[in-house]
Scaffold this motif. Structure first.
Motif, PDB file in Angstrom:
ATOM      1  N   MET A   1       0.830  -1.201   0.000  1.00 43.73           N
ATOM      2  CA  MET A   1       0.000   0.000   0.000  1.00 43.73           C
ATOM      3  C   MET A   1       0.864   1.249   0.000  1.00 43.73           C
ATOM      4  O   MET A   1       0.541   2.245  -0.626  1.00 43.73           O
ATOM      5  CB  MET A   1      -0.933  -0.003   1.210  1.00 43.73           C
ATOM      6  N   VAL A   2       1.993   1.217   0.709  1.00 44.70           N
ATOM      7  CA  VAL A   2       2.902   2.361   0.694  1.00 44.70           C
ATOM      8  C   VAL A   2       3.429   2.585  -0.716  1.00 44.70           C
ATOM      9  O   VAL A   2       3.534   3.713  -1.192  1.00 44.70           O
ATOM     10  CB  VAL A   2       4.073   2.131   1.672  1.00 44.70           C
ATOM     11  N   GLY A   3       3.730   1.474  -1.423  1.00 42.97           N
ATOM     12  CA  GLY A   3       4.194   1.596  -2.795  1.00 42.97           C
ATOM     13  C   GLY A   3       3.140   2.217  -3.696  1.00 42.97           C
ATOM     14  O   GLY A   3       3.450   2.963  -4.624  1.00 42.97           O
ATOM     15  N   CYS A   4       1.876   1.908  -3.414  1.00 45.48           N
ATOM     16  CA  CYS A   4       0.774   2.494  -4.186  1.00 45.48           C
ATOM     17  C   CYS A   4       0.700   4.002  -3.963  1.00 45.48           C
ATOM     18  O   CYS A   4       0.534   4.775  -4.901  1.00 45.48           O
ATOM     19  CB  CYS A   4      -0.541   1.831  -3.787  1.00 45.48           C
ATOM     20  N   ILE A   5       0.841   4.446  -2.709  1.00 45.57           N
ATOM     21  CA  ILE A   5       0.743   5.863  -2.382  1.00 45.57           C
ATOM     22  C   ILE A   5       1.845   6.650  -3.067  1.00 45.57           C
ATOM     23  O   ILE A   5       1.619   7.751  -3.578  1.00 45.57           O
ATOM     24  CB  ILE A   5       0.808   6.066  -0.849  1.00 45.57           C
TER      25      ILE A   5
ATOM     26  N   ARG B   1      -3.373   6.353 -11.040  1.00 50.21           N
ATOM     27  CA  ARG B   1      -4.637   6.975 -11.422  1.00 50.21           C
ATOM     28  C   ARG B   1      -4.718   7.217 -12.930  1.00 50.21           C
ATOM     29  O   ARG B   1      -5.800   7.188 -13.524  1.00 50.21           O
ATOM     30  CB  ARG B   1      -4.813   8.292 -10.664  1.00 50.21           C
ATOM     31  N   LYS B   2      -3.579   7.454 -13.552  1.00 51.37           N
ATOM     32  CA  LYS B   2      -3.567   7.668 -15.000  1.00 51.37           C
ATOM     33  C   LYS B   2      -3.973   6.406 -15.761  1.00 51.37           C
ATOM     34  O   LYS B   2      -4.416   6.490 -16.910  1.00 51.37           O
ATOM     35  CB  LYS B   2      -2.179   8.129 -15.442  1.00 51.37           C
TER      36      LYS B   2
ATOM     37  N   VAL C   1      -4.039  -2.177   6.665  1.00 55.15           N
ATOM     38  CA  VAL C   1      -3.936  -0.906   5.944  1.00 55.15           C
ATOM     39  C   VAL C   1      -4.791   0.166   6.605  1.00 55.15           C
ATOM     40  O   VAL C   1      -5.978  -0.048   6.868  1.00 55.15           O
ATOM     41  CB  VAL C   1      -4.372  -1.091   4.471  1.00 55.15           C
ATOM     42  N   LEU C   2      -4.210   1.324   6.864  1.00 56.27           N
ATOM     43  CA  LEU C   2      -4.965   2.460   7.392  1.00 56.27           C
ATOM     44  C   LEU C   2      -6.037   2.858   6.391  1.00 56.27           C
ATOM     45  O   LEU C   2      -5.774   2.955   5.186  1.00 56.27           O
ATOM     46  CB  LEU C   2      -4.034   3.644   7.652  1.00 56.27           C
TER      47      LEU C   2
ATOM     48  N   PHE D   1      -8.383   4.580   0.963  1.00 58.29           N
ATOM     49  CA  PHE D   1      -9.280   5.456   0.214  1.00 58.29           C
ATOM     50  C   PHE D   1      -8.537   6.252  -0.851  1.00 58.29           C
ATOM     51  O   PHE D   1      -9.053   6.493  -1.942  1.00 58.29           O
ATOM     52  CB  PHE D   1      -9.986   6.423   1.170  1.00 58.29           C
ATOM     53  N   SER D   2      -7.334   6.687  -0.529  1.00 55.67           N
ATOM     54  CA  SER D   2      -6.580   7.513  -1.474  1.00 55.67           C
ATOM     55  C   SER D   2      -6.190   6.755  -2.732  1.00 55.67           C
ATOM     56  O   SER D   2      -5.853   7.363  -3.749  1.00 55.67           O
ATOM     57  CB  SER D   2      -5.327   8.073  -0.796  1.00 55.67           C
TER      58      SER D   2
END
Length: 263
Positions: free
Chosen positions: A1-5, A12-13, A27-28, A33-34
């Motif tokens: 998840m950190v890698g995603c952020i 998103r593209k 996961v927080l 959500f982000s």
């Protein structure tokens, strides 16, 4: 998840239709959500809310008061009647011997009755490995199901080694325990257990460094090639702190807790 952020804009593209989150119970919720976008139509979460929860390092009071330690996964799984979401629970385990799994069955008894896959009763140690070596296991009366001289399958190994402060930060080490864990791993390899099927876990980074140092510098351990400096070499033992460990198919799991338990 950190890698995603850290790659959020790039993700998103791609305008993802579906998002799959592994270890979702850790996961927080704001981070999860982000990662969702206006194109997301399906969210699939995989995890176990009865194990590790999300956490904010050094912010325990804030975490508990604001219920930050409750993941979206847990909220949806425990949603009140009339607000349930579709969910599925795995009912067959393939990782543990029956007598080890028995320690956890009651923990999930109100959710599911866990059954053992047939391979848990018949698979032999190292049968999926192509690595060669001294196969003492093959000559044992149990024909590959047991390790010579190591019984039972789950045990606590006590010692009188003293705990020390690590030279790295405020972490803790126990040199005697690190040596014990290293030589136990070497014995397992000598018996025929594949290196990649052995994991040693510890809660302290300092102890991890201590164990790695033993394995790489001890003249009796170096020939066993328990570790490698080549990041692409997969035929090595796995060392990890408990919070960073990701389970794969293992045959032997050793822990080096370092600290003595206190009431």
């Amino acid at each position: 998840m950190v890698g995603c952020i850290t790659r959020l804009e790039s993700i998103r593209k791609t305008r993802p239709f579906a998002v799959i989150v592994e270890e979702a119970s850790e996961v927080l919720e704001p981070l999860l959500f982000s990662c969702l976008s206006e194109t997301t139509m399906k969210l699939e979460m995989i995890g176990d809310h009865r194990q590790l929860q999300p956490s904010l390092m050094s912010r325990y009071d804030f975490e508990v008061f604001n219920k930050v330690n409750v993941s979206m996964f847990q909220r949806l799984i425990e949603a009140p009647q009339g607000h349930e979401v579709p969910s599925t629970v795995l009912s067959v385990q393939r990782r543990m011997r029956k007598n080890i799994c028995d320690l956890t069955r009651d923990f999930y008894s109100d959710i599911i009755e866990i059954d053992d896959h047939q391979s848990c009763h018949s698979q032999t140690i190292g049968e999926r490995s192509s690595s060669s070596g001294n196969r003492l296991i093959r000559f044992a009366a149990t024909q590959g199901r047991e390790i010579p001289g190591v019984m039972p399958h789950l045990f606590l190994w006590t010692h009188g080694g003293s705990q020390q402060r690590s030279r790295v930060g405020i972490s803790r080490i126990n040199p005697n325990e690190a040596k014990m864990a290293s030589f136990l791993a070497a014995y397992l390899v000598e018996c025929g257990v594949p290196r990649s099927s052995i994991a040693i876990l510890t809660p302290y980074k300092g102890q991890l460094i201590e164990i790695r140092g033993h394995m790489q510098s001890d003249p009796q351990l170096r020939p066993r090639r328990l570790l490698s400096r080549d990041p692409d070499d997969k035929d090595v033992c796995r060392l990890s702190t408990i919070d960073r460990f990701q389970v794969r198919q293992l045959r032997w799991l050793s822990t080096s807790p370092t600290s003595h338990l206190r009431a």
